[in-house]
Write a protein that holds these residues in place. Sequence first.
Motif, PDB file in Angstrom:
ATOM      1  N   CYS A  65      -9.901-110.258  29.801  1.00 49.21           N
ATOM      2  CA  CYS A  65     -11.267-110.771  29.916  1.00 49.21           C
ATOM      3  C   CYS A  65     -12.190-110.243  28.815  1.00 49.21           C
ATOM      4  N   ARG A  66     -11.655-109.457  27.917  1.00 49.25           N
ATOM      5  CA  ARG A  66     -12.473-108.913  26.836  1.00 49.25           C
ATOM      6  C   ARG A  66     -12.597-109.924  25.704  1.00 49.25           C
ATOM      7  N   GLY A  67     -13.729-109.856  25.020  1.00 48.05           N
ATOM      8  CA  GLY A  67     -13.948-110.757  23.889  1.00 48.05           C
ATOM      9  C   GLY A  67     -14.280-112.181  24.291  1.00 48.05           C
ATOM     10  N   LYS A  68     -14.668-112.393  25.552  1.00 53.04           N
ATOM     11  CA  LYS A  68     -14.969-113.734  26.049  1.00 53.04           C
ATOM     12  C   LYS A  68     -16.431-113.898  26.480  1.00 53.04           C
ATOM     13  N   GLY A  69     -17.255-112.910  26.178  1.00 50.97           N
ATOM     14  CA  GLY A  69     -18.668-113.011  26.503  1.00 50.97           C
ATOM     15  C   GLY A  69     -19.053-112.455  27.856  1.00 50.97           C
ATOM     16  N   PHE A  70     -18.072-111.938  28.613  1.00 50.33           N
ATOM     17  CA  PHE A  70     -18.384-111.381  29.935  1.00 50.33           C
ATOM     18  C   PHE A  70     -19.321-110.175  29.817  1.00 50.33           C
ATOM     19  N   GLY A  71     -19.036-109.306  28.847  1.00 54.28           N
ATOM     20  CA  GLY A  71     -19.826-108.101  28.700  1.00 54.28           C
ATOM     21  C   GLY A  71     -21.264-108.389  28.313  1.00 54.28           C
ATOM     22  N   LYS A  72     -21.448-109.259  27.335  1.00 51.41           N
ATOM     23  CA  LYS A  72     -22.800-109.567  26.865  1.00 51.41           C
ATOM     24  C   LYS A  72     -23.638-110.192  27.967  1.00 51.41           C
ATOM     25  N   GLU A  73     -23.055-111.159  28.697  1.00 51.34           N
ATOM     26  CA  GLU A  73     -23.828-111.815  29.757  1.00 51.34           C
ATOM     27  C   GLU A  73     -24.133-110.834  30.887  1.00 51.34           C
ATOM     28  N   SER A  74     -23.176-109.962  31.216  1.00 54.19           N
ATOM     29  CA  SER A  74     -23.389-108.988  32.290  1.00 54.19           C
ATOM     30  C   SER A  74     -24.502-108.012  31.927  1.00 54.19           C
ATOM     31  N   VAL A  75     -24.519-107.553  30.675  1.00 49.52           N
ATOM     32  CA  VAL A  75     -25.565-106.633  30.246  1.00 49.52           C
ATOM     33  C   VAL A  75     -26.925-107.320  30.272  1.00 49.52           C
ATOM     34  N   ARG A  76     -26.996-108.561  29.797  1.00 48.45           N
ATOM     35  CA  ARG A  76     -28.271-109.284  29.804  1.00 48.45           C
ATOM     36  C   ARG A  76     -28.785-109.477  31.238  1.00 48.45           C
ATOM     37  N   LEU A  77     -27.891-109.796  32.171  1.00 46.34           N
ATOM     38  CA  LEU A  77     -28.297-109.939  33.561  1.00 46.34           C
ATOM     39  C   LEU A  77     -28.794-108.605  34.125  1.00 46.34           C
ATOM     40  N   MET A  78     -28.112-107.518  33.773  1.00 41.44           N
ATOM     41  CA  MET A  78     -28.522-106.208  34.273  1.00 41.44           C
ATOM     42  C   MET A  78     -29.840-105.771  33.642  1.00 41.44           C
ATOM     43  N   LEU A  79     -30.045-106.069  32.363  1.00 38.64           N
ATOM     44  CA  LEU A  79     -31.328-105.772  31.735  1.00 38.64           C
ATOM     45  C   LEU A  79     -32.446-106.540  32.436  1.00 38.64           C
ATOM     46  N   PHE A  80     -32.190-107.807  32.726  1.00 47.84           N
ATOM     47  CA  PHE A  80     -33.176-108.616  33.455  1.00 47.84           C
ATOM     48  C   PHE A  80     -33.488-107.980  34.809  1.00 47.84           C
ATOM     49  N   TYR A  81     -32.450-107.603  35.531  1.00 45.23           N
ATOM     50  CA  TYR A  81     -32.644-107.015  36.857  1.00 45.23           C
ATOM     51  C   TYR A  81     -33.415-105.706  36.750  1.00 45.23           C
ATOM     52  N   GLY A  82     -33.079-104.901  35.753  1.00 40.78           N
ATOM     53  CA  GLY A  82     -33.772-103.632  35.564  1.00 40.78           C
ATOM     54  C   GLY A  82     -35.249-103.811  35.266  1.00 40.78           C
ATOM     55  N   VAL A  83     -35.555-104.790  34.410  1.00 43.57           N
ATOM     56  CA  VAL A  83     -36.949-105.048  34.034  1.00 43.57           C
ATOM     57  C   VAL A  83     -37.725-105.675  35.183  1.00 43.57           C
ATOM     58  N   SER A  84     -37.149-106.716  35.788  1.00 46.37           N
ATOM     59  CA  SER A  84     -37.894-107.517  36.762  1.00 46.37           C
ATOM     60  C   SER A  84     -37.960-106.898  38.150  1.00 46.37           C
ATOM     61  N   THR A  85     -36.908-106.178  38.558  1.00 46.92           N
ATOM     62  CA  THR A  85     -36.831-105.665  39.927  1.00 46.92           C
ATOM     63  C   THR A  85     -37.041-104.158  40.017  1.00 46.92           C
ATOM     64  N   LEU A  86     -36.509-103.419  39.052  1.00 47.89           N
ATOM     65  CA  LEU A  86     -36.565-101.965  39.123  1.00 47.89           C
ATOM     66  C   LEU A  86     -37.694-101.363  38.291  1.00 47.89           C
ATOM     67  N   GLY A  87     -38.361-102.181  37.485  1.00 48.52           N
ATOM     68  CA  GLY A  87     -39.482-101.686  36.694  1.00 48.52           C
ATOM     69  C   GLY A  87     -39.091-100.825  35.512  1.00 48.52           C
ATOM     70  N   ILE A  88     -37.869-101.024  34.992  1.00 48.04           N
ATOM     71  CA  ILE A  88     -37.398-100.253  33.837  1.00 48.04           C
ATOM     72  C   ILE A  88     -38.041-100.797  32.562  1.00 48.04           C
ATOM     73  N   SER A  89     -38.502 -99.896  31.707  1.00 46.27           N
ATOM     74  CA  SER A  89     -39.099-100.311  30.433  1.00 46.27           C
ATOM     75  C   SER A  89     -38.398 -99.692  29.228  1.00 46.27           C
ATOM     76  N   THR A  90     -37.537 -98.698  29.464  1.00 43.47           N
ATOM     77  CA  THR A  90     -36.739 -98.109  28.388  1.00 43.47           C
ATOM     78  C   THR A  90     -35.304 -97.944  28.867  1.00 43.47           C
ATOM     79  N   PHE A  91     -34.382 -98.508  28.089  1.00 38.13           N
ATOM     80  CA  PHE A  91     -32.962 -98.428  28.420  1.00 38.13           C
ATOM     81  C   PHE A  91     -32.241 -97.586  27.376  1.00 38.13           C
ATOM     82  N   GLN A  92     -31.269 -96.791  27.825  1.00 34.20           N
ATOM     83  CA  GLN A  92     -30.412 -96.023  26.935  1.00 34.20           C
ATOM     84  C   GLN A  92     -28.959 -96.396  27.179  1.00 34.20           C
ATOM     85  N   ALA A  93     -28.153 -96.309  26.123  1.00 35.65           N
ATOM     86  CA  ALA A  93     -26.714 -96.492  26.264  1.00 35.65           C
ATOM     87  C   ALA A  93     -26.032 -95.401  25.461  1.00 35.65           C
ATOM     88  N   LYS A  94     -25.133 -94.656  26.105  1.00 31.30           N
ATOM     89  CA  LYS A  94     -24.370 -93.615  25.421  1.00 31.30           C
ATOM     90  C   LYS A  94     -22.943 -94.113  25.245  1.00 31.30           C
TER      91      LYS A  94
END
Length: 210
Positions: A112-141
């Motif tokens: 399932c890698r290299g098929k866009g699953f990761g990018k779409e999942s991250v975008r959905l999670m960023l949306f959820y973080g911004v819209s529902t959890l009130g996140i304004s700064t994201f970090q990735a290690k």
Amino acid sequence: MRVNEDTVLRGQRVMLVPYEPHHVIRYHEWMKSEELQKLTASEPLTLEQEYDMQHSWREDNDKCTFIILDAVRWDQGCPEDQCMVGDVNLFIVDPENPTLAEIEIMIAEPTCRGKGFGKESVRLMLFYGVSTLGISTFQAKIGQENTKSVQLFNKLHFKEVSFSPVFEEHTLQWKVTDEERQQLLDTVNFTVKSYRNMKVSENQEINNIQ
């Protein structure tokens, strides 16, 4: 977090569903992989420890996780545990600053890698973080060798802010501007559904087949 316990985020390729006990066995099998342990900087856990971890992600207010399902396979009637491809997580870095969160993504299924699953999942999670959890700064290690993840987050506005030679780890960050926030809210293509209703529908279909 319990805030997402009945939330399904449905995109074009993926469905994000809350991490439930019936996902644990498949997840535990994934994490036996030395490759995934290295990419996620994780230690192998016993099955009992994995159940404890699932419970922690559900109950702790500083953690939010979704299991990533292949939406196409789900539509074709594939059992939920057989649709699992990975997970995406947010956790609050500083309890005194709930607007700052670290994000993690894992596509565990090699096919399932290299098929866009990761990018779409991250975008959905960023949306959820911004819209529902009130996140304004994201970090990735991200580990030094995980160049694909670095490239993915770079495409999503994340910029490198530091590198640790000791841990061989990049730290990327995205401080969401008002303009970027609105753009994210306007452009992410998804629907929100009830996980409880989804499971009821699945059980009804199984009973009808029987």
